[in-house]
Design a protein around this motif. Structure first.
Motif, PDB file in Angstrom:
ATOM      1  N   ALA A  68       9.860  -7.252 -12.818  1.00 34.78           N
ATOM      2  CA  ALA A  68       9.079  -6.392 -11.921  1.00 34.78           C
ATOM      3  C   ALA A  68       8.918  -6.988 -10.526  1.00 34.78           C
ATOM      4  CB  ALA A  68       7.714  -6.108 -12.542  1.00 34.78           C
ATOM      5  N   GLU A  69       8.777  -8.317 -10.434  1.00 35.95           N
ATOM      6  CA  GLU A  69       8.534  -8.937  -9.131  1.00 35.95           C
ATOM      7  C   GLU A  69       9.692  -8.722  -8.170  1.00 35.95           C
ATOM      8  OE1 GLU A  69       9.666 -13.489  -9.255  1.00 35.95           O
ATOM      9  OE2 GLU A  69       8.427 -13.004 -10.996  1.00 35.95           O
ATOM     10  N   ALA A  70      10.898  -8.531  -8.712  1.00 35.76           N
ATOM     11  CA  ALA A  70      12.070  -8.332  -7.858  1.00 35.76           C
ATOM     12  C   ALA A  70      12.216  -6.889  -7.406  1.00 35.76           C
ATOM     13  CB  ALA A  70      13.323  -8.779  -8.591  1.00 35.76           C
ATOM     14  N   PRO A 129       9.288  -4.203  -7.100  1.00 40.62           N
ATOM     15  CA  PRO A 129       7.926  -3.693  -7.321  1.00 40.62           C
ATOM     16  C   PRO A 129       7.808  -2.179  -7.232  1.00 40.62           C
ATOM     17  CG  PRO A 129       8.118  -4.813  -5.190  1.00 40.62           C
ATOM     18  CD  PRO A 129       9.354  -5.124  -5.957  1.00 40.62           C
ATOM     19  N   GLU A 130       8.600  -1.537  -6.377  1.00 36.78           N
ATOM     20  CA  GLU A 130       8.528  -0.081  -6.273  1.00 36.78           C
ATOM     21  C   GLU A 130       9.042   0.584  -7.552  1.00 36.78           C
ATOM     22  OE1 GLU A 130       7.475   1.922  -3.020  1.00 36.78           O
ATOM     23  OE2 GLU A 130       6.353   0.174  -3.717  1.00 36.78           O
ATOM     24  N   THR A 131      10.049  -0.011  -8.151  1.00 36.35           N
ATOM     25  CA  THR A 131      10.551   0.502  -9.425  1.00 36.35           C
ATOM     26  C   THR A 131       9.486   0.378 -10.499  1.00 36.35           C
ATOM     27  OG1 THR A 131      12.855  -0.007  -8.900  1.00 36.35           O
ATOM     28  CG2 THR A 131      12.285   0.152 -11.228  1.00 36.35           C
ATOM     29  N   GLN A 132       8.855  -0.784 -10.567  1.00 42.11           N
ATOM     30  CA  GLN A 132       7.817  -0.999 -11.575  1.00 42.11           C
ATOM     31  C   GLN A 132       6.645  -0.055 -11.367  1.00 42.11           C
ATOM     32  OE1 GLN A 132       7.885  -2.549 -14.240  1.00 42.11           O
ATOM     33  NE2 GLN A 132       5.885  -3.334 -14.856  1.00 42.11           N
ATOM     34  N   ARG A 133       6.268   0.146 -10.108  1.00 42.80           N
ATOM     35  CA  ARG A 133       5.153   1.044  -9.822  1.00 42.80           C
ATOM     36  C   ARG A 133       5.469   2.468 -10.270  1.00 42.80           C
ATOM     37  NH1 ARG A 133       3.300   1.534  -3.692  1.00 42.80           N
ATOM     38  NH2 ARG A 133       3.554  -0.728  -3.934  1.00 42.80           N
ATOM     39  N   LEU A 134       6.697   2.892 -10.035  1.00 46.18           N
ATOM     40  CA  LEU A 134       7.073   4.247 -10.434  1.00 46.18           C
ATOM     41  C   LEU A 134       7.122   4.386 -11.954  1.00 46.18           C
ATOM     42  CD1 LEU A 134       7.970   7.092  -9.782  1.00 46.18           C
ATOM     43  CD2 LEU A 134      10.312   6.251  -9.523  1.00 46.18           C
ATOM     44  N   VAL A 135       7.690   3.400 -12.637  1.00 43.51           N
ATOM     45  CA  VAL A 135       7.736   3.451 -14.104  1.00 43.51           C
ATOM     46  C   VAL A 135       6.324   3.539 -14.668  1.00 43.51           C
ATOM     47  CG1 VAL A 135       8.278   2.120 -16.188  1.00 43.51           C
ATOM     48  CG2 VAL A 135       9.955   2.293 -14.341  1.00 43.51           C
ATOM     49  N   SER A 187      22.780 -10.156 -12.141  1.00 40.22           N
ATOM     50  CA  SER A 187      22.587 -11.591 -12.383  1.00 40.22           C
ATOM     51  C   SER A 187      21.207 -12.029 -11.917  1.00 40.22           C
ATOM     52  CB  SER A 187      23.672 -12.397 -11.674  1.00 40.22           C
ATOM     53  OG  SER A 187      23.666 -12.154 -10.277  1.00 40.22           O
ATOM     54  N   GLN A 188      20.725 -11.479 -10.800  1.00 38.54           N
ATOM     55  CA  GLN A 188      19.378 -11.812 -10.343  1.00 38.54           C
ATOM     56  C   GLN A 188      18.336 -11.322 -11.337  1.00 38.54           C
ATOM     57  OE1 GLN A 188      18.195  -9.999  -6.647  1.00 38.54           O
ATOM     58  NE2 GLN A 188      16.152 -10.895  -6.692  1.00 38.54           N
ATOM     59  N   ALA A 189      18.521 -10.103 -11.829  1.00 35.16           N
ATOM     60  CA  ALA A 189      17.571  -9.560 -12.800  1.00 35.16           C
ATOM     61  C   ALA A 189      17.531 -10.407 -14.057  1.00 35.16           C
ATOM     62  CB  ALA A 189      17.953  -8.119 -13.139  1.00 35.16           C
ATOM     63  N   ARG A 190      18.688 -10.835 -14.538  1.00 33.88           N
ATOM     64  CA  ARG A 190      18.730 -11.662 -15.757  1.00 33.88           C
ATOM     65  C   ARG A 190      18.072 -13.021 -15.545  1.00 33.88           C
ATOM     66  NH1 ARG A 190      21.459 -10.246 -20.163  1.00 33.88           N
ATOM     67  NH2 ARG A 190      22.677  -8.327 -20.090  1.00 33.88           N
ATOM     68  N   SER A 191      18.154 -13.544 -14.336  1.00 33.61           N
ATOM     69  CA  SER A 191      17.593 -14.873 -14.068  1.00 33.61           C
ATOM     70  C   SER A 191      16.075 -14.888 -14.153  1.00 33.61           C
ATOM     71  CB  SER A 191      18.039 -15.356 -12.677  1.00 33.61           C
ATOM     72  OG  SER A 191      17.374 -14.621 -11.647  1.00 33.61           O
ATOM     73  N   LEU A 192      15.446 -13.731 -14.112  1.00 33.07           N
ATOM     74  CA  LEU A 192      13.984 -13.652 -14.138  1.00 33.07           C
ATOM     75  C   LEU A 192      13.414 -13.619 -15.551  1.00 33.07           C
ATOM     76  CD1 LEU A 192      13.561 -11.005 -11.298  1.00 33.07           C
ATOM     77  CD2 LEU A 192      13.227 -13.476 -11.126  1.00 33.07           C
ATOM     78  N   GLN A 193      14.269 -13.503 -16.536  1.00 29.19           N
ATOM     79  CA  GLN A 193      13.791 -13.427 -17.912  1.00 29.19           C
ATOM     80  C   GLN A 193      13.566 -14.817 -18.492  1.00 29.19           C
ATOM     81  OE1 GLN A 193      16.953  -9.968 -18.637  1.00 29.19           O
ATOM     82  NE2 GLN A 193      16.043 -10.776 -20.512  1.00 29.19           N
ATOM     83  N   PRO A 194      12.528 -14.990 -19.312  1.00 32.76           N
ATOM     84  CA  PRO A 194      12.284 -16.292 -19.935  1.00 32.76           C
ATOM     85  C   PRO A 194      13.303 -16.558 -21.038  1.00 32.76           C
ATOM     86  CG  PRO A 194      10.758 -14.672 -20.809  1.00 32.76           C
ATOM     87  CD  PRO A 194      11.521 -13.987 -19.709  1.00 32.76           C
ATOM     88  N   PRO A 195      13.570 -17.834 -21.342  1.00 32.88           N
ATOM     89  CA  PRO A 195      14.535 -18.146 -22.401  1.00 32.88           C
ATOM     90  C   PRO A 195      14.000 -17.849 -23.799  1.00 32.88           C
ATOM     91  CG  PRO A 195      13.562 -20.157 -21.531  1.00 32.88           C
ATOM     92  CD  PRO A 195      13.087 -19.049 -20.653  1.00 32.88           C
ATOM     93  N   GLN A 196      12.684 -17.732 -23.943  1.00 31.91           N
ATOM     94  CA  GLN A 196      12.078 -17.457 -25.236  1.00 31.91           C
ATOM     95  C   GLN A 196      10.982 -16.413 -25.077  1.00 31.91           C
ATOM     96  OE1 GLN A 196      10.766 -21.410 -26.393  1.00 31.91           O
ATOM     97  NE2 GLN A 196      12.597 -21.711 -27.645  1.00 31.91           N
ATOM     98  N   VAL A 197      10.730 -15.665 -26.138  1.00 30.66           N
ATOM     99  CA  VAL A 197       9.624 -14.707 -26.162  1.00 30.66           C
ATOM    100  C   VAL A 197       8.838 -14.924 -27.447  1.00 30.66           C
ATOM    101  CG1 VAL A 197      10.849 -12.981 -24.791  1.00 30.66           C
ATOM    102  CG2 VAL A 197      11.030 -12.930 -27.280  1.00 30.66           C
ATOM    103  N   SER A 198       7.634 -14.394 -27.482  1.00 34.30           N
ATOM    104  CA  SER A 198       6.786 -14.574 -28.654  1.00 34.30           C
ATOM    105  C   SER A 198       7.281 -13.731 -29.825  1.00 34.30           C
ATOM    106  CB  SER A 198       5.341 -14.190 -28.321  1.00 34.30           C
ATOM    107  OG  SER A 198       5.245 -12.785 -28.131  1.00 34.30           O
TER     108      SER A 198
END
Length: 311
Positions: free
Chosen positions: A235-237, A239-245, A185-196
């Motif tokens: 990624a902000e939630a 950062p170590e995961t994002q760095r590894l990816v 639920s925390q991960a989903r809350s970080l996504q924007p409601p719209q994308v380009s």
């Protein structure tokens, strides 16, 4: 209905990795690490739960347990009275790591009900998926946990649907699991409601390519797993995961966030390259990563009477 007290069944459910990069809420892959359960019918109202393995200390031992609630949901749907249950569970699926642990619990519950109701109420594949989706909310984790392999899942006017595909034998999954957890639920809350439109088109093209890469052309996996819809926003939630990816992808590995994270899934193009990815993970972040060298599970969840084996 007279409950046949003492009937014992065995259930096994695989871990899953959803999204696979661009296939947000659509694609899922079953992996060869499992939750295993032995369940015995008891007189109505009795409940005995034993849990070992991942997350055992946090799992309720009462009627609020997700597996118990799922069994109750299926019995109510079938118009049958809920029996008492003795559940002995060994959790191999890591909890809170983006490997479908809640989906595995829901699938375990529907399979338990299927096994205990066998001979009275027959529950087919479409109903298994419907019931599991009603509890989980999305079919992308429960579909591969139920049916194995690579699944495409979607919602239609007929409800939850899926298509199972076989993965090319050259695809070798590696999951890198950190010690920390991440709430879906925390991960989903970080996504924007719209994308380009550009980002939407990008992900449509990569999702289509990913099906070809996983089933026919593993050499395309790096391009096919690129994503612009969800991973960067989360990624902000973690950062170590994002760095590894990012480090793995820069080195040529098809690495993505597994589900909502924080685990990292690497879709290697052969068993030999997985060790290189493990060694890289040990160098590029401050987080220790448990390495799970897995196979694609092709059977999905199984259930059977203990004396007769699983189906």
């Amino acid at each position: 209905m007279t409950v046949a007290e003492g009937r014992t069944i065995e259930v096994r459910v695989p871990a899953t990795s959803a999204n696979l990069g661009p296939g947000f809420d659509t694609l899922g892959l079953a992996l060869s690490v499992y939750d295993s359960l032995v369940v015995t019918e008891l007189p109505a109202g009795e409940l005995d739960i034993e849990v070992s393995g991942s997350g055992a200390e946090e799992i309720p031992r009462d009627a609020s347990n997700l597996i118990v609630r799922t069994v109750e949901h299926v019995y109510a749907d079938a118009g049958r009275s809920m029996p008492g249950l003795r559940i002995v569970a060994e959790n191999g699926v890591p909890h809170g790591r983006g490997l479908g642990s809640s989906g595995a619990a829901v699938v375990a519950g529907v399979l338990i009900a299927k096994g205990l109701l066998a001979g009275d109420v027959e529950i087919g594949d479409s109903d298994l998926l419907r019931l599991a989706t009603e509890l989980e909310g999305h079919p992308d984790n429960v579909a591969p946990a139920l049916f194995g392999g690579l699944t495409i899942a979607w919602m239609s006017e007929r409800g939850a649907q899926h298509k199972k595909l076989l993965v090319h034998r050259g695809v070798s999954p590696l999951v890198l699991v950190p010690a920390y957890t991440m709430s879906t639920s925390q991960a989903r809350s970080l996504q924007p409601p719209q994308v380009s439109t550009a980002d939407a088109v990008f992900n449509v093209s990569r999702s289509a390519l990913l099906i070809a890469a996983l089933t026919q052309s593993p050499e395309l996996l790096l391009d096919a797993t690129a994503d612009r819809l969800h991973q960067d926003y989360r990624a902000e939630a973690m950062p170590e995961t994002q760095r590894l990816v990012q480090a793995l992808r820069a080195a040529g590995f098809a690495a993505v966030v597994s589900g909502a994270g924080p685990s990292v899934l690497v879709l290697a193009d052969g068993p030999g390259s997985r060790q290189d990815a493990v060694e890289l993970a040990g160098r590029v972040t401050d987080t220790p990563w448990e390495s799970l060298l897995l196979a694609v599970d092709v059977r999905g969840g199984t259930v059977g009477d203990r004396a007769e084996g699983s189906t």
